[in-house]
Design an enzyme around this catalytic site. Structure first.
Site, PDB file in Angstrom:
ATOM      1  N   LYS A  44      -1.262   5.427   6.594  1.00  0.00           N
ATOM      2  CA  LYS A  44      -2.595   4.663   6.947  1.00  0.00           C
ATOM      3  C   LYS A  44      -2.560   3.364   8.210  1.00  0.00           C
ATOM      4  O   LYS A  44      -4.099   3.585   8.291  1.00  0.00           O
ATOM      5  CB  LYS A  44      -3.017   3.522   5.762  1.00  0.00           C
ATOM      6  CG  LYS A  44      -3.263   4.501   4.581  1.00  0.00           C
ATOM      7  CD  LYS A  44      -3.314   4.164   3.091  1.00  0.00           C
ATOM      8  CE  LYS A  44      -4.082   5.211   2.201  1.00  0.00           C
ATOM      9  NZ  LYS A  44      -2.290   5.570   1.160  1.00  0.00           N
TER      10      LYS A  44
HETATM   11  C1  PLP Z   1      -2.514   6.435   0.707  1.00  0.00           C
HETATM   12  C2  PLP Z   1      -1.251   6.771   0.552  1.00  0.00           C
HETATM   13  C3  PLP Z   1      -0.812   8.715  -0.115  1.00  0.00           C
HETATM   14  C4  PLP Z   1      -2.477   9.046  -0.513  1.00  0.00           C
HETATM   15  O1  PLP Z   1      -3.507   9.206  -0.407  1.00  0.00           O
HETATM   16  P1  PLP Z   1      -4.881  10.087  -0.506  1.00  0.00           P
HETATM   17  O2  PLP Z   1      -5.907   9.867   1.070  1.00  0.00           O
HETATM   18  O3  PLP Z   1      -5.336   8.250  -1.035  1.00  0.00           O
HETATM   19  O4  PLP Z   1      -4.878  10.850  -1.266  1.00  0.00           O
HETATM   20  C5  PLP Z   1       0.389   9.266  -0.430  1.00  0.00           C
HETATM   21  N1  PLP Z   1       1.335   8.709  -0.357  1.00  0.00           N
HETATM   22  C6  PLP Z   1       1.180   7.207   0.763  1.00  0.00           C
HETATM   23  C7  PLP Z   1       2.563   6.786   1.368  1.00  0.00           C
HETATM   24  C8  PLP Z   1       0.088   6.851   0.810  1.00  0.00           C
HETATM   25  O5  PLP Z   1      -0.276   5.512   1.479  1.00  0.00           O
END
Ligand code: PLP
Length: 457
Positions: A111
């Site tokens: 993210k």
């Molecule tokens: C947020 C997250 C996901 C999921 O991603 P999405 O975009 O919500 O599908 C998967 N793995 C990790 C480590 C995350 O932080």
């Protein structure tokens, strides 16, 4: 580029509108009014660019009315200057599979890649606009840390992050709560992630409240995040470099990251299948395999960032599948709200052209971590393990890239359970363990949360 809401194709928005609002007033999600595919020659021209230059080429057409290209180029390089990998992301081999490591940013999950850019887009906007904004974010653990790191200390904005109390790992919590900056507010809600998400949505929809505080958001429904994430699909394709279409396995919760891959495919990137990998909160696996989109209760798992039953970005895919017909999309969304929606056969066939899915339970996830550690002497985090396990179950290892979404040290309990080892923070982040934490515990009660926000600003 012009934008519309998935629930209204008449009203036109700019990138700036879509970015600052996050969610459209009608409850829909912003999508481009139309897309232009990269031609073969254009793809060839992108091949070999550095990550930052590639990012500018992919992102610029989507935000052209917001800033100049040279401004975007310097914004991107500033955003990624604190990453631990000079290429921003890394690609490594794991047997037949390629692993796309997306966790080399400041808070150890993918993210950061979008959020660092978003933080600087906000700063750019506020320098030119000078109206103070308040950003509210719901997090299942990783978004919040990424948002806070990207926004802390920036002038003219506050960031409020709602996380489910006691339902995220201590490392995840610490990465959010150790910051001293006066514009950072952490709220631990007595509830689960969907409760946090519903609170933020309800505050948005309360027009009087959201206007009063000039509210904005950076959740994964924000279109800007999707575009920025699309970049690494292109980068991986060029880096793997065998000219064959690739499949991507994506540990999936809110359907944001995988939708970014779908956007890449729409833009002309040769992608074969997008593999939706879920934990036992398997609504998306049920949806894509048999059309069952019924919501069940959220269950806690060892991959908590995917403990979600409301996959907000799925609305964007449904809008595509319904030929961008906003009236039909609106109808579907109201059925989903009543929990009566089932994907019909034609739509499901359409979805299956691009997507396949699998799900892993707790034990299967731990087993993947263990097997990989034994075979490859390497530790993967539980979300990445779900992505790897899904590919193996489907037998799609050939020409497949698995998105590795977090550093294993963020989920020490799962690693301990799988291989009886502790995974340490990268040395540069060791200080996190020794700093004082600051957060407020509040009940799952919108009035209490609103009061807290109003009293804090
Ligand atoms: C947020 C997250 C996901 C999921 O991603 P999405 O975009 O919500 O599908 C998967 N793995 C990790 C480590 C995350 O932080």
């Amino acid at each position: 580029m012009n934008y519309i809401s998935t629930r209204d194709s008449q009203k036109i928005f700019t990138f700036k509108d879509a970015f600052l609002k996050g969610l459209a007033d009608d409850g829909g999600l912003f999508v481009p009014q139309s897309l232009k595919k990269f031609k073969k020659e254009e793809l060839d021209r992108l091949n070999g660019l550095s990550y930052n230059d590639l990012a500018a080429e992919i992102i610029y057409p989507f935000i052209g009315d917001f800033m100049q290209k040279d401004e975007l180029i310097s914004l991107i390089s500033k955003s990624y200057s604190n990453f631990r990998s000079s290429d921003i992301v890394k690609i490594s081999d794991l047997g037949d599979l390629k692993i796309l490591e997306l966790f080399h940013g400041p808070t150890l999950a993918f993210k950061d890649i979008a959020m660092q850019v978003i933080g600087n887009l906000f700063q750019y906007h506020l320098e030119n606009d000078q109206k103070k904004i308040n950003i509210l974010v719901a997090t299942s653990g990783d978004t919040g840390a990424a948002a806070i790191d990207a926004l802390r200390g920036k002038s003219n904005l506050n960031v409020f992050v709602l996380h489910p109390n006691n339902r995220i790992s201590p490392v995840q919590r610490k990465l959010m709560t150790i910051h001293d900056e006066k514009n950072v507010f952490n709220i631990a809600i007595e509830g689960n992630f969907d409760d946090c998400q519903n609170l933020v949505k309800a505050m948005f929809n309360d027009k009087k409240f959201s206007k009063t505080i000039n509210m904005s958001g950076v959740n994964s429904i924000n279109w800007a995040r999707i575009i920025v994430q699309t970049v690494y699909y292109f980068y991986a394709y060029f880096k793997v470099g065998n000219d064959k279409p690739l499949s991507f396995s994506v540990p999936t919760g809110n359907f944001g990251d995988i939708y970014a891959g779908y956007l890449g495919k729409k833009l002309g990137l040769p992608i074969d299948k997008l593999i939706v990998a879920t934990n036992k909160n398997d609504i998306l696996h049920r949806a894509i395999s048999v059309g069952d989109y019924s919501q069940k209760k959220v269950e806690e798992t060892n991959s908590p960032s995917m403990d979600i039953q409301i996959a907000s970005n799925f609305e964007r895919l449904l809008h595509n599948v319904k030929n961008c017909n906003s009236e039909v999309t609106k109808k579907v969304m109201s059925e989903i709200k009543k929990n009566t929606y089932k994907i019909d056969k034609n739509d499901l066939n359409e979805i299956k052209k691009d997507f396949v899915s699998e799900t892993l339970d707790e034990n299967e996830t731990l087993k993947v971590i263990k097997t990989i550690n034994e075979k490859h002497h390497r530790v993967v985090d539980p979300h990445t393990a779900v992505g790897i396990g899904a590919v193996k179950k489907l037998g799609l290892e050939k020409n497949c890239v698995v998105l590795s979404t977090a550093h294993p040290c963020k989920f020490p309990q799962a690693i301990e359970d799988a291989i009886s080892k502790t995974e340490n923070l990268p040395g540069s982040l060791n200080y996190v363990n020794y700093k004082k934490e600051k957060f407020e515990v509040l009940p799952n009660d919108i009035e209490k949360v609103k009061d807290y926000v109003l009293n804090s600003i």
